[in-house]
Structures are given as structure tokens and as C-alpha cells.
Scaffold this motif. Sequence first.
Motif, PDB file in Angstrom:
ATOM      1  N   HIS A 507       0.850  -1.187   0.000  1.00  0.00           N
ATOM      2  CA  HIS A 507       0.000   0.000   0.000  1.00  0.00           C
ATOM      3  C   HIS A 507       0.885   1.237   0.000  1.00  0.00           C
ATOM      4  O   HIS A 507       2.056   1.186   0.425  1.00  0.00           O
ATOM      5  N   ARG A 508       0.350   2.301  -0.510  1.00  0.00           N
ATOM      6  CA  ARG A 508       1.025   3.590  -0.482  1.00  0.00           C
ATOM      7  C   ARG A 508       0.057   4.625   0.083  1.00  0.00           C
ATOM      8  O   ARG A 508      -1.129   4.604  -0.241  1.00  0.00           O
ATOM      9  N   SER A 509       0.584   5.511   0.907  1.00  0.00           N
ATOM     10  CA  SER A 509      -0.220   6.606   1.445  1.00  0.00           C
ATOM     11  C   SER A 509       0.170   7.895   0.731  1.00  0.00           C
ATOM     12  O   SER A 509       1.360   8.172   0.541  1.00  0.00           O
ATOM     13  N   GLU A 520      -5.870  12.961   2.806  1.00  0.00           N
ATOM     14  CA  GLU A 520      -4.990  11.803   2.951  1.00  0.00           C
ATOM     15  C   GLU A 520      -5.694  10.569   2.389  1.00  0.00           C
ATOM     16  O   GLU A 520      -6.855  10.296   2.717  1.00  0.00           O
ATOM     17  N   ARG A 522      -5.170   6.263   1.138  1.00  0.00           N
ATOM     18  CA  ARG A 522      -4.390   5.024   1.241  1.00  0.00           C
ATOM     19  C   ARG A 522      -4.676   4.222  -0.022  1.00  0.00           C
ATOM     20  O   ARG A 522      -5.839   3.950  -0.340  1.00  0.00           O
ATOM     21  N   THR A 523      -3.616   3.856  -0.754  1.00  0.00           N
ATOM     22  CA  THR A 523      -3.802   3.197  -2.053  1.00  0.00           C
ATOM     23  C   THR A 523      -3.158   1.822  -2.062  1.00  0.00           C
ATOM     24  O   THR A 523      -2.136   1.580  -1.394  1.00  0.00           O
ATOM     25  N   HIS A 524      -3.741   0.930  -2.843  1.00  0.00           N
ATOM     26  CA  HIS A 524      -3.232  -0.437  -3.003  1.00  0.00           C
ATOM     27  C   HIS A 524      -3.101  -0.718  -4.493  1.00  0.00           C
ATOM     28  O   HIS A 524      -3.944  -0.305  -5.287  1.00  0.00           O
TER      29      HIS A 524
END
Length: 672
Positions: A507-509, A520, A522-524
Amino acid sequence: MFSKILIANRGEIACRVIRTARRLGIRTVAVYSEADADAQHVRQADEAYCIGGSRPQASYLRGDAIIEVARRSGAQAIHPGYGFLSENADFADAVEAAGIAFIGPKAASMRKMGSKAGAKELMHAAGVPVVPGYTGEDQSADVLQREADAIGYPLMIKAAHGGGGKGMRIVRSAAEFAANLESCQREARNAFGRDRVLLERYVEKPRHIEIQVFADAHGHTLHLNERECSAQRRYQKVLEESPSVFLTQELREAMGSAAVAAARAIDYVNAGTVEFIVGQDGRFYFMEINTRLQVEHPVTEFVTGLDLVEWQLRVAAGETLPSRQEDIRQEGHAIEVRLYAEDPEAGFLPGSGKLERLRLPLGDAHVRIDSGVIEHDTVTIFYDPMIAKLIVWDRDRPRALARLRDALGQCDIAGPKSNIDFLERLARHPAVVQGTIDTGYLDRHLDEFVQSSARDEAVADTDLLLAATTVQLLTQERATRVAARASADPGSPWAIADGWRLGHGGHRSLAFLHRGLRLELRTHGSNGEYRIEGVGSNDATPTLSGARLEGDSLTLRIDGRSRRFTVLEQGRRVVVHDGEKRLSLEPVAMYRHEQAHAGSGADRVTAPMPGRVVMVRATVGDQVEAGQEVMVIEAMKMELSLKAPRAGIVKEVRAAGGDFVEADAVLVALEA
């Protein structure tokens, strides 16, 4: 014809005159202030001379310095543009006395129009319809109040000298008259040096329609049909078009004839504009004659196929008008809007600063850009903050509006804030699309055109937010691949920008700033296949697939629904456009919180921008209420009212009338 002319102006109008002069083989001389040493009109002219300091009073309003430059350079004529000295009769006289041609009307004609009161009387005598009102010389408060009561309400108080929307107030009851009179007189005195006013009946929901007139020194006068300028905010035009959807052919001919009669009544020569106010019943009334070229003249040029600056030059050189009335055509539909460095969400507060990015559509047969700046130029605090005029043309109004919307969608400005979002909403608003807008509509319904909440916009435009996020993810991945190829171990799994780490799913924030609001997410996922958390107020996690970024085009599927977006910028900002609206985000570090500028605090009043203090309304020890005016400053040709942030007692007043203050300077402080 002249071989060399001087342009006594700056910005886009100076550049526009230079273009026509160059096409005609005429050499050009520019003048500039210290602030404009690197300006585009200086760079485009054949030669240029500095005439003084940055403030207009020290440079562009110095008629003697301008005439001296004309003498030294050998210029045979002076084109005043618009604004500054363009309607100054004394300057026109001085130019003629120096043996130099003035590219505009004679001073005598200007003086007849310099007083709105005298102009109304003159037009009435010439048979031109005028609005009932009072234009007398007795300016005592008691007489003006009595005359206002006799005219009836609503009525308009107008500065007798000047223009540009300054010194104008609408009064709807006798009780409001005295306060509005004082405010109008003060603004007129500061802007024009004279505080005489006139009163006239206020026409409810009027249209503002003006007729372009032209006359030569050989007795020929004609009109070039109309421009409608009913889309206004605080009497400032924001959209101009030709032809007007409101006029019938019969009304067009009647207004054209009245405009020609008005021009002949003052022995007018060269380009001018006769402005009318038109009621919903079709009755029209004379407002004023602008004795210069108008900002919105390009819409007339588009529908007539004529170059009005060329006509100005030929008439000033003693030639006859190039066409007869019956030769004037009106083909297609043209619309103009003005891109400004201003913040619509802060009451259209003018802005300044370096244009870090300026993206405008390319000009062609349908789109025209008139601008006095390019990317990396600076919009200064000393002059009007216009960045460019965007003018479009097509065969009919619906097509022209479509051209306008498309052209606005290609615009992007970074640095000072701009009014692009406002113009995009304007171009799509039903009142504009249906052609029903009147001069007061924007002021009555401003909330329909200005976005007030960054959070609401970010949540509402979910697809735009997802698109911007996708652009950032794809850009990060591309940068990581480039860096990996240049590294000693390009096959390292740690060089893959998918957020994967040993022991848990990738994941990347991401964090963005949007108009001071922190977002903000949160990505996957990676490589165009993503799930994104933190979008919207519910717990949904949209799935994105097939994302591809090619040039400035982003395509992707959002939960199986295919969408296409234009990417206007990726880098310091991410700006995406869906064909109707845009979203601009500033990527920031995930674990560092940026603090948005708060402006005036609860205990102080600060200057929103550099300016000059016009009036101080509060003194130390005064008890003030929340929202009470405590100071008035003038900046960028605009009067700004500064108000107390809360009720309290004034502890300090740190500026006096006439002082120049910097942006964010504390001007008034309240006791804690």
C-alpha cells in the motif's frame, strides 16, 4: 499613413496595437515604468523608454514624459489604448499642441462626455433616450436627498466624472440614501479627483448593450452593431458577446441609429462606444460614451472581420472610413472573457506574483488570445491584474459557447490565484446558456458561480479526485522505473513502486493540499490497477483498472465505468479536467502537516495585499462590533473594506490615511 507611433499604455492592449502596427509596416515605440522593464509590450516594440516609477502616477499618467519620448523618438502619433490617459482631454490637447497626432477623438468631444451629467443633457437635446434623473450642479446633501425622493426608488447614484464601475451605488429606500451618497462621493473623489454625482432611475433587471461607433474627420459616421455585456459583477463586465440574443433586428437598428446620433451630437471622430441600458420591455436609455477603444473590441472584430485598430490609425492619419454602413457585416457569434489574477472565493481579491505556469489555448480561426504576459512574467500590484483575454467565434451562439468551454478547459495558471473556475461555471450556467442574464444577476446569485468549500468540492468530485490520485501514482511509478534503470541493481524488488513490503500487502499513502485543506488517501496496487481508501464520506473503496497516462490524456475504469480526463499539469501540482470542471491538488509529504494561511486572526485585522490606506474608521479605545468596517485600503484599482473579526475594543491602529502597507501587515489590533 504614419511610419512610427508611440503607444502610451502597457499590457495586452499595447501588445495588441503593436501587432496591427507591425502588419501595416509601422514602427512602434513603447513606454514603461520601472516595474515593467521586462514586460512583453517592451520586448515586442521596436524601441522603448522608461518614463518613471512603478505607480501609474509616476509613469503611465505622466503625459509630459510620454510626449517628450514621442518627440525624442520621432513618433508621429500616440495611441492611448484604454485606461490611463485614454480619456484625458488635457492630454489629447497637449499631444496635438506638440504637433503629434492623437489616435482618438478630439479633446472637445471628450470634455462633452467627461461629465455624465452634461452628457445626459446633451443626449436628451439630440433626441437620444435618457433615463429620468437629476444632473444639477447643486450637490448639497439636502438637495440630493430631495431629488432622490422625487425620482423614486430604486435609483442609482453615479460619479459624474469617471467610469469603470467606480463611484456607483444602488439605493432602494430613502433611509439608505445618505450613507450611500457619502461612500459614492468618497470613492469618486479618490478615483477621479471630483465628487460630483448624478442621480437616475434604476432600471430593474436591465441588459447592458453597447454599440461600437466610428467616425472620420470628413463627416462620415457609422456603427458596427452591438455587444452585449450584461454578465457583470459589481458593474465590471465578465463576459461580452456579439450579437446580443436579446435584440430584435428592429431594436438593433433603432439602437444603432441612436448611437450614430449620439456620436454626431459631440462631433465625434475615431473609435467610440455608446453604452445603453435596456429594460425587459425593450426600452433603451443612454448611459455614456466611452471615448476610446473598449477592452471587448475583439468580439466586434470577430463578427465583422475588421481590424478596429487599423481603422483607428487610418482615421487618425486623415483617411476616410474604409467602409459604408451597408457594407458592415455581422457573421457568426463571438464571446470574450477575461482571465484575471484574482481569488473569487475571497471576494475576487486581486492577486499578484510570478506566473509559474501559464497554459493558454493556441490561437486559430475560432480562438484568439490577447495577453500582455507569458509564463514566468510577474503580475504586479501596481496595475490591473488581467492575465489575458480569451475570445472565441463560431457560426452560432451554442457553438461559440462550446468553443469557450473547451478553450477554458485548456487553460491553467499557477502562481497567483485565478478566476478560471469561476469562468468555467459562468460558461455553463443556465442564465448564460439561455441568454437570460441581466446586469445584476451575478451579484444576486454569486454563490451559484463561486465554490465556497474546498472540502465539499473534493468530496463531491470523487472521479476527479480519483483521477488526480491515479496521475500521482502513475507518475511515481514512472519515476521509480527511470531511477531503477539508472541504478547499479535495476532488477531489485525494492525498486518497484507498488508499496509492497515483506510480510504484508502493498500500500502507499498519499497526501495532498487542496486550497488549504489536507487530504490523505491510502492506495493499493500498481501499474494502473488500484484500490483507494479515504475517498468520500462513506466506507466505499473504489477499484480503478486499466489506467493509462499518455501525454496529457488519462483514461481509466472506475468500478468498471470508463472515464477520460485531461491532465493539465503533473509535478508540483496535479491538475485534472473532466471536460466540465477541474481539480487542482498539491502533493505534500505524508507525515508533514502544512498550515494554511489563516489571514486576519481573532484579535487583529491584516492587509490582504499591498495597498494604500484610504480611510481609518476606528481609533484606539473604540468599541467595535463583529463585521464593522475599521479601515479601507485601495489596491490594484479597487477599494477594499477591512472589518473587525469580532466584537471588542480597539487596542492599536497601526496605519494612517495615505500610508502604504504590505500584505499581511497588522493594521488594527483588538484587546484580548
